[in-house]
Write an enzyme that holds these catalytic residues in place. Structure first.
Site, PDB file in Angstrom:
ATOM      1  N   ARG A  45       0.848  -1.195   0.000  1.00  0.00           N
ATOM      2  CA  ARG A  45       0.000   0.000   0.000  1.00  0.00           C
ATOM      3  C   ARG A  45       0.887   1.250   0.000  1.00  0.00           C
ATOM      4  O   ARG A  45       0.610   2.221  -0.674  1.00  0.00           O
ATOM      5  CB  ARG A  45      -0.964   0.035   1.198  1.00  0.00           C
ATOM      6  CG  ARG A  45      -1.680   1.379   1.298  1.00  0.00           C
ATOM      7  CD  ARG A  45      -2.885   1.476   2.222  1.00  0.00           C
ATOM      8  NE  ARG A  45      -2.875   0.599   3.352  1.00  0.00           N
ATOM      9  CZ  ARG A  45      -2.142   0.757   4.451  1.00  0.00           C
ATOM     10  NH1 ARG A  45      -1.347   1.794   4.588  1.00  0.00           N
ATOM     11  NH2 ARG A  45      -2.221  -0.119   5.427  1.00  0.00           N
ATOM     12  N   TYR A  97     -16.018  16.922 -15.560  1.00  0.00           N
ATOM     13  CA  TYR A  97     -16.296  15.486 -15.684  1.00  0.00           C
ATOM     14  C   TYR A  97     -17.394  15.073 -14.677  1.00  0.00           C
ATOM     15  O   TYR A  97     -17.339  15.451 -13.507  1.00  0.00           O
ATOM     16  CB  TYR A  97     -15.003  14.700 -15.427  1.00  0.00           C
ATOM     17  CG  TYR A  97     -15.198  13.217 -15.411  1.00  0.00           C
ATOM     18  CD1 TYR A  97     -15.437  12.514 -16.594  1.00  0.00           C
ATOM     19  CD2 TYR A  97     -15.169  12.503 -14.232  1.00  0.00           C
ATOM     20  CE1 TYR A  97     -15.635  11.155 -16.577  1.00  0.00           C
ATOM     21  CE2 TYR A  97     -15.361  11.129 -14.209  1.00  0.00           C
ATOM     22  CZ  TYR A  97     -15.589  10.461 -15.390  1.00  0.00           C
ATOM     23  OH  TYR A  97     -15.785   9.113 -15.376  1.00  0.00           O
ATOM     24  N   ASP A 169      -6.939  18.743 -14.837  1.00  0.00           N
ATOM     25  CA  ASP A 169      -7.232  17.365 -15.208  1.00  0.00           C
ATOM     26  C   ASP A 169      -6.855  17.257 -16.681  1.00  0.00           C
ATOM     27  O   ASP A 169      -7.532  17.778 -17.558  1.00  0.00           O
ATOM     28  CB  ASP A 169      -8.721  17.074 -14.972  1.00  0.00           C
ATOM     29  CG  ASP A 169      -9.103  15.635 -15.342  1.00  0.00           C
ATOM     30  OD1 ASP A 169      -8.395  15.023 -16.159  1.00  0.00           O
ATOM     31  OD2 ASP A 169     -10.135  15.156 -14.830  1.00  0.00           O
ATOM     32  N   LYS A 194      -7.710   6.224 -19.595  1.00  0.00           N
ATOM     33  CA  LYS A 194      -7.963   6.745 -20.940  1.00  0.00           C
ATOM     34  C   LYS A 194      -6.684   6.664 -21.793  1.00  0.00           C
ATOM     35  O   LYS A 194      -6.215   5.577 -22.040  1.00  0.00           O
ATOM     36  CB  LYS A 194      -8.515   8.162 -20.843  1.00  0.00           C
ATOM     37  CG  LYS A 194      -9.603   8.335 -19.753  1.00  0.00           C
ATOM     38  CD  LYS A 194     -10.889   7.602 -20.067  1.00  0.00           C
ATOM     39  CE  LYS A 194     -11.864   7.530 -18.881  1.00  0.00           C
ATOM     40  NZ  LYS A 194     -12.147   8.790 -18.215  1.00  0.00           N
TER      41      LYS A 194
HETATM   42  C1  LIG Z   1     -12.682   9.208 -16.902  1.00  0.00           C
HETATM   43  C2  LIG Z   1     -12.312  10.523 -16.336  1.00  0.00           C
HETATM   44  C3  LIG Z   1     -12.106  10.696 -14.963  1.00  0.00           C
HETATM   45  C4  LIG Z   1     -12.316   9.575 -13.956  1.00  0.00           C
HETATM   46  O1  LIG Z   1     -11.424   8.527 -14.139  1.00  0.00           O
HETATM   47  P1  LIG Z   1     -11.752   6.985 -13.777  1.00  0.00           P
HETATM   48  O2  LIG Z   1     -10.472   6.313 -14.139  1.00  0.00           O
HETATM   49  O3  LIG Z   1     -12.918   6.579 -14.610  1.00  0.00           O
HETATM   50  O4  LIG Z   1     -12.065   6.951 -12.325  1.00  0.00           O
HETATM   51  C5  LIG Z   1     -11.733  11.946 -14.513  1.00  0.00           C
HETATM   52  N1  LIG Z   1     -11.590  12.987 -15.358  1.00  0.00           N
HETATM   53  C6  LIG Z   1     -11.797  12.857 -16.685  1.00  0.00           C
HETATM   54  C7  LIG Z   1     -11.633  14.047 -17.574  1.00  0.00           C
HETATM   55  C8  LIG Z   1     -12.166  11.626 -17.223  1.00  0.00           C
HETATM   56  O5  LIG Z   1     -12.388  11.511 -18.539  1.00  0.00           O
END
Ligand SMILES: *Cc1c(COP(=O)(O)O)cnc(C)c1O
Length: 390
Positions: A45, A97, A169, A194
């Site tokens: 962890r 998001y 982000d 992503k």
């Molecule tokens: C998908 C996404 C998230 C969240 O990520 P997860 O891996 O699904 O928890 C946060 N910000 C953006 C812009 C995203 O596309």
């Protein structure tokens, strides 16, 4: 050394065996020579060699000094929000998001942290909204799903003057195209799920910082609350990240082609893509990012709710699914899928109605993608011609 080369040569080969691929250290605990004496790892962890290798790569990609890998993008979001205390304020981009919106408005507001949403594509709105209580400004640029672009440099100068942290982000842009830390941001956040992992096979998140003290605070929160990326998933993330440059460049080229096709299509009312000259902040996008990624959204001229739903049923190469950033193209209707958790009023105010379609471009041949959308659009307009009496 150029970024591509550095990326591939950041991680040393395994010192024990010479393995060229980072080993998957599938272990929860590590032997200690004496109490508290170890080889730098005591419990997974807190630290795991495979995760640490990915974190090094992530920091390298973003040009930061420390990367921290989480079990999901939202776990990374959650860790950042835990930097705040009751009474603190956040200013956030308006079409944030959906999952981040949900965390802010159903969990953190209960704990006394307030959020003001503003249209950050005009930095003046941030300047107007910022107060001494503002501890964090939260940007996505481009945003999801309407691809609004905000000027990171301009907003960084506002947050620096106000003593607030700036988070970007950077999931949509990826570090290949945009490196917010170099533009003045304090924290960069990723849904590793992503573009970085890039193959629709892993859920993960990451934070990168350029200040060691802030890095320590985030690391402390992660160790104290436990949302770490596992060794297998860390390995998948490393594997994906090594081809990020190639994928992101090809995906961006494909997306430019598709966006231009959509822009010229008679059944399309509007196209959101930062790579189009017609995008309201195209020049800002060009000044801070070198490519524009694979996410495009567009409104159908036919604004009946069924039109978008009909369209996404007719595509053959675009798979109907949430998420983005993988090798295969996806399509969705944000209004009833990814953004269903955003209240209707807020959704409509951000332009997310049911004639808005979002696509995530993959690595298929651009001609095939254009042909698929052309046939799907033709079928939708045909079905409506039949249904609507003249
Ligand atoms: C998908 C996404 C998230 C969240 O990520 P997860 O891996 O699904 O928890 C946060 N910000 C953006 C812009 C995203 O596309």
């Amino acid at each position: 050394m150029r970024t591509e080369t550095r990326l591939l040569h950041t991680l040393p080969h395994d010192p024990l065996t010479g393995a060229v691929s980072v080993p998957i250290h599938q272990t929860s605990t590590f032997e200690q020579e004496a109490p508290g004496v170890n080889k730098g790892f005591d419990y997974s962890r807190t630290n795991n060699p495979t995760r640490q290798a990915f974190e090094q790569l992530l920091a390298e990609l973003e040009g930061g000094i420390r990367g921290i890998a989480f079990s999901s993008g939202l776990a990374a979001v959650d860790a950042v929000l835990k930097l705040l205390s009751t009474g603190d304020e956040i200013i956030a981009v308006d079409d944030i998001y959906g999952g981040t919106y949900r965390a802010l408005h159903t969990i953190y507001n209960r704990l006394g942290i307030t959020v003001k949403h503003v249209d950050t594509s005009d930095p003046g709105n941030v300047l107007e909204a910022i107060t001494p209580k503002t501890k964090l400004v939260w940007l996505e640029t481009p945003t999801n799903p309407t691809l609004k672009v905000s000027d990171i440099r301009a907003i960084a100068s506002i947050t620096q003057a106000a003593g607030a942290l700036l988070l970007v982000d950077n999931t949509f842009c990826s570090p290949v195209a945009q490196q917010p830390l170099k533009l003045g941001a304090d924290l960069v956040l990723h849904s590793i799920t992503k573009y970085i992992a890039g193959h629709s096979d892993v859920i993960g998140g990451g934070i990168v910082v350029k200040d060691p003290e802030l890095g320590e605070r985030i690391k402390y929160i992660q160790n104290a609350t436990g949302a770490v990326l596992g060794p297998q998933d860390s390995w998948l993330a490393i594997r994906g990240a090594q081809t990020l440059h190639l994928r992101y460049e090809r995906i961006s080229a494909n997306a430019q082609r598709v966006a231009e096709f959509l822009l010229g299509h008679p059944d399309v009312a509007g196209v959101n893509y930062p790579g189009l000259r017609a995008h309201p902040n195209h020049l800002v996008a060009r000044s801070q990012s070198s490519a524009f990624g694979g996410v495009i959204s567009f409104w159908l001229k036919d604004d009946r709710e069924e039109a978008a739903v009909e369209l996404v049923k007719q595509t053959r190469l675009f798979t109907l699914a949430e998420s983005l950033g993988g090798v295969k193209s996806l399509v969705c209707v944000p209004g009833c899928m990814t953004h269903a958790s955003v209240p209707r009023e807020a959704r409509l105010a951000a332009g997310i109605n049911l004639s808005l379609v979002r696509i995530s471009i993959g690595l298929e041949h651009a001609d095939d993608l254009v042909e698929d959308l052309a046939q799907a659009l033709a079928q939708v307009s045909e079905s409506f011609t039949v249904q609507v009496p003249a």
